[in-house]
Design a protein around this motif. Structure first.
Motif, short mmCIF file in Angstrom:
data_model
loop_
_atom_site.label_atom_id
_atom_site.label_comp_id
_atom_site.label_asym_id
_atom_site.label_seq_id
_atom_site.Cartn_x
_atom_site.Cartn_y
_atom_site.Cartn_z
N ASP A 48 0.85 -1.17 0.00
CA ASP A 48 0.00 0.00 0.00
C ASP A 48 0.90 1.23 0.00
O ASP A 48 2.12 1.13 0.12
CB ASP A 48 -0.95 -0.02 1.21
CG ASP A 48 -0.22 -0.16 2.52
OD1 ASP A 48 1.02 0.02 2.55
OD2 ASP A 48 -0.86 -0.46 3.53
N LYS A 49 0.28 2.37 -0.13
CA LYS A 49 1.03 3.62 -0.27
C LYS A 49 2.03 3.80 0.87
O LYS A 49 3.19 4.14 0.65
CB LYS A 49 0.05 4.78 -0.29
CG LYS A 49 0.46 5.86 -1.26
CD LYS A 49 -0.64 6.87 -1.33
CE LYS A 49 -0.28 7.99 -2.26
NZ LYS A 49 -1.38 8.92 -2.40
N SER A 50 1.55 3.54 2.07
CA SER A 50 2.40 3.78 3.24
C SER A 50 3.61 2.84 3.24
O SER A 50 4.73 3.25 3.55
CB SER A 50 1.55 3.62 4.50
OG SER A 50 2.27 2.98 5.51
N THR A 51 3.39 1.58 2.86
CA THR A 51 4.50 0.63 2.79
C THR A 51 5.50 1.04 1.71
O THR A 51 6.71 0.95 1.90
CB THR A 51 3.98 -0.80 2.54
OG1 THR A 51 2.99 -1.10 3.52
CG2 THR A 51 5.09 -1.82 2.62
N LEU A 52 4.97 1.52 0.58
CA LEU A 52 5.86 1.99 -0.49
C LEU A 52 6.73 3.14 0.00
O LEU A 52 7.93 3.18 -0.28
CB LEU A 52 5.04 2.44 -1.70
CG LEU A 52 4.70 1.35 -2.71
CD1 LEU A 52 3.73 1.88 -3.76
CD2 LEU A 52 5.95 0.79 -3.39
N MET A 53 6.13 4.04 0.75
CA MET A 53 6.89 5.18 1.28
C MET A 53 8.02 4.69 2.19
O MET A 53 9.12 5.24 2.18
CB MET A 53 5.98 6.15 2.05
CG MET A 53 5.02 6.94 1.19
SD MET A 53 5.79 7.71 -0.24
CE MET A 53 6.74 9.00 0.56
N ILE A 54 7.74 3.68 2.97
CA ILE A 54 8.77 3.13 3.86
C ILE A 54 9.90 2.56 3.03
O ILE A 54 11.08 2.76 3.32
CB ILE A 54 8.18 2.05 4.78
CG1 ILE A 54 7.13 2.65 5.70
CG2 ILE A 54 9.27 1.37 5.61
CD1 ILE A 54 6.21 1.64 6.32
N LEU A 55 9.52 1.87 1.95
CA LEU A 55 10.55 1.28 1.09
C LEU A 55 11.41 2.37 0.44
O LEU A 55 12.62 2.21 0.31
CB LEU A 55 9.90 0.39 0.04
CG LEU A 55 9.22 -0.86 0.61
CD1 LEU A 55 8.50 -1.64 -0.48
CD2 LEU A 55 10.22 -1.77 1.33
N TYR A 56 10.80 3.48 0.07
CA TYR A 56 11.58 4.59 -0.49
C TYR A 56 12.60 5.07 0.54
O TYR A 56 13.76 5.32 0.22
CB TYR A 56 10.70 5.79 -0.86
CG TYR A 56 9.66 5.49 -1.90
CD1 TYR A 56 9.91 4.60 -2.94
CD2 TYR A 56 8.43 6.13 -1.86
CE1 TYR A 56 8.95 4.33 -3.89
CE2 TYR A 56 7.46 5.86 -2.81
CZ TYR A 56 7.73 4.97 -3.82
OH TYR A 56 6.78 4.70 -4.74
N THR A 57 12.15 5.22 1.76
CA THR A 57 13.05 5.68 2.82
C THR A 57 14.21 4.71 2.99
O THR A 57 15.37 5.11 3.09
CB THR A 57 12.29 5.78 4.17
OG1 THR A 57 11.07 6.47 3.93
CG2 THR A 57 13.12 6.49 5.22
N LEU A 58 13.88 3.42 2.99
CA LEU A 58 14.93 2.41 3.15
C LEU A 58 15.91 2.47 1.98
O LEU A 58 17.11 2.28 2.15
CB LEU A 58 14.31 1.01 3.26
CG LEU A 58 13.47 0.77 4.51
CD1 LEU A 58 12.76 -0.57 4.43
CD2 LEU A 58 14.33 0.82 5.77
N LEU A 59 15.38 2.76 0.80
CA LEU A 59 16.24 2.92 -0.38
C LEU A 59 17.16 4.11 -0.20
O LEU A 59 18.36 4.03 -0.46
CB LEU A 59 15.38 3.14 -1.63
CG LEU A 59 14.86 1.90 -2.33
CD1 LEU A 59 13.74 2.27 -3.29
CD2 LEU A 59 15.97 1.19 -3.08
#
Ligand SMILES: Nc1ncnc2c1ncn2[C@@H]1O[C@H](COP(=O)(O)OP(=O)(O)O)[C@@H](O)[C@H]1O
Ligand SMILES: [Mg+2]
Length: 273
Positions: A48-59
């Motif tokens: 979901d959007k929120s999980t994607l945002m977390i993945l961006y941060t981790l990237l």
């Protein structure tokens, strides 16, 4: 990719926002392109959007550089293999925020002072659950038990060491039972010792210990999946510990070795506490 046409009317802040947006889209594309089409569907379903945002941060932090296809897909979480910015293989355990069973999880969280202030929403419970697994792994790791080394946790995404050879995860005891009686005896002894160290030194009871949550690395047992592990003074710690020991006994009895009585093991594990 869309080219934004900046003009003088756009102020600096707006421009920065657009730049940021573009970067995120680029990163997302980079993430998705690595995957086969079938994986892409999974990505969209899970993230979901929120999980994607977390993945961006981790990237951005370099904690994850690439994510490959799904390794295992459970009811409550998905396991992905990835690599960090140095090329080291890592595992991402992503807890699904939609599929959790609130009722099942709550007792494990409720009796734990570490999560006293947790809000009663589904999402925050899932975040706490991921935090709990991370903290439990940290404690076990610090106590010297062979578990996947925890690397990072953010909301519902947990990053840990990949236990495997090449791209293949080490099989569980369920999939790869001990190859002979000598190995079975050694693994049993080692596991019971681990349960004791976990109890005495890490102050934890695993709570879901079985052949499904132990890997067999050429005869060396590796305990994992610790989200439900509780502190030793948790109201259900005794019940969970007995169940864990029973599970070990049940499995190892079937390998043909002699096992110690569960009650005796329990006494030995908890002695002095
Ligand atoms: N750190 C890891 N390294 C390699 N494989 C892993 C790791 N963690 C989990 N796995 C794989 O994913 C599967 C499910 O993981 P687990 O943590 O038990 O999730 P669940 O909560 O769904 O039971 C494991 O059986 C194992 O094959
Ligand atoms: Mg499991």
């Amino acid at each position: 990719m869309t080219k934004y046409n900046y003009n003088n009317e756009l102020d600096e802040r707006k421009r920065k926002r657009l730049d940021h947006k573009l970067k995120l889209v680029e990163k997302r594309d980079r993430l998705l392109i690595k995957d086969r089409t079938s994986d892409r569907a999974v990505f969209e379903e899970v993230f979901d959007k929120s999980t994607l945002m977390i993945l961006y941060t981790l990237l951005n932090l370099g904690i994850v550089e690439q994510i490959f296809g799904v390794l295992k897909s459970g009811k409550e979480s998905r396991i992905y293999r990835g690599v960090d910015s140095e090329g080291t293989v890592v595992v991402l355990k992503i807890y699904l925020t939609v599929a959790i069973e609130f009722k099942r999880m709550l007792p494990y969280i409720q009796g734990d002072p570490r999560f006293k202030h947790i809000k009663r929403s589904k999402r925050s419970l899932v975040y706490a659950w991921a935090q709990k697994e991370f903290k439990n792994l940290q404690r076990a790791y610090a106590a010297g038990i062979y578990v996947p080394k925890p690397i990072h946790v953010k909301k519902n995404v947990l990053i840990m060491e990949f236990i495997g050879e090449g791209d293949i995860p080490v099989p569980t005891l369920k999939d790869k039972p001990p190859k002979n009686l000598t190995t079975a005896r050694r693994m049993y002894k080692e596991l019971v010792r681990n349960v004791k160290i976990l109890y005495q030194k890490a102050g934890l009871v695993h709570g879901d210990l079985s052949e499904y949550n132990i890997m067999n690395k050429d005869g060396v047992p590796i305990i994992f999946d610790m989200s439900q592990a509780v502190l030793v003074d948790h109201p259900k710690a005794e019940e969970f510990l007995l169940r864990d020991l029973n599970n070990l006994n049940r499995f190892f009895k079937r390998t043909g070795i002699q096992v110690k009585e569960t009650k005796k093991l329990y006494k030995w594990v908890t002695k002095g506490k």
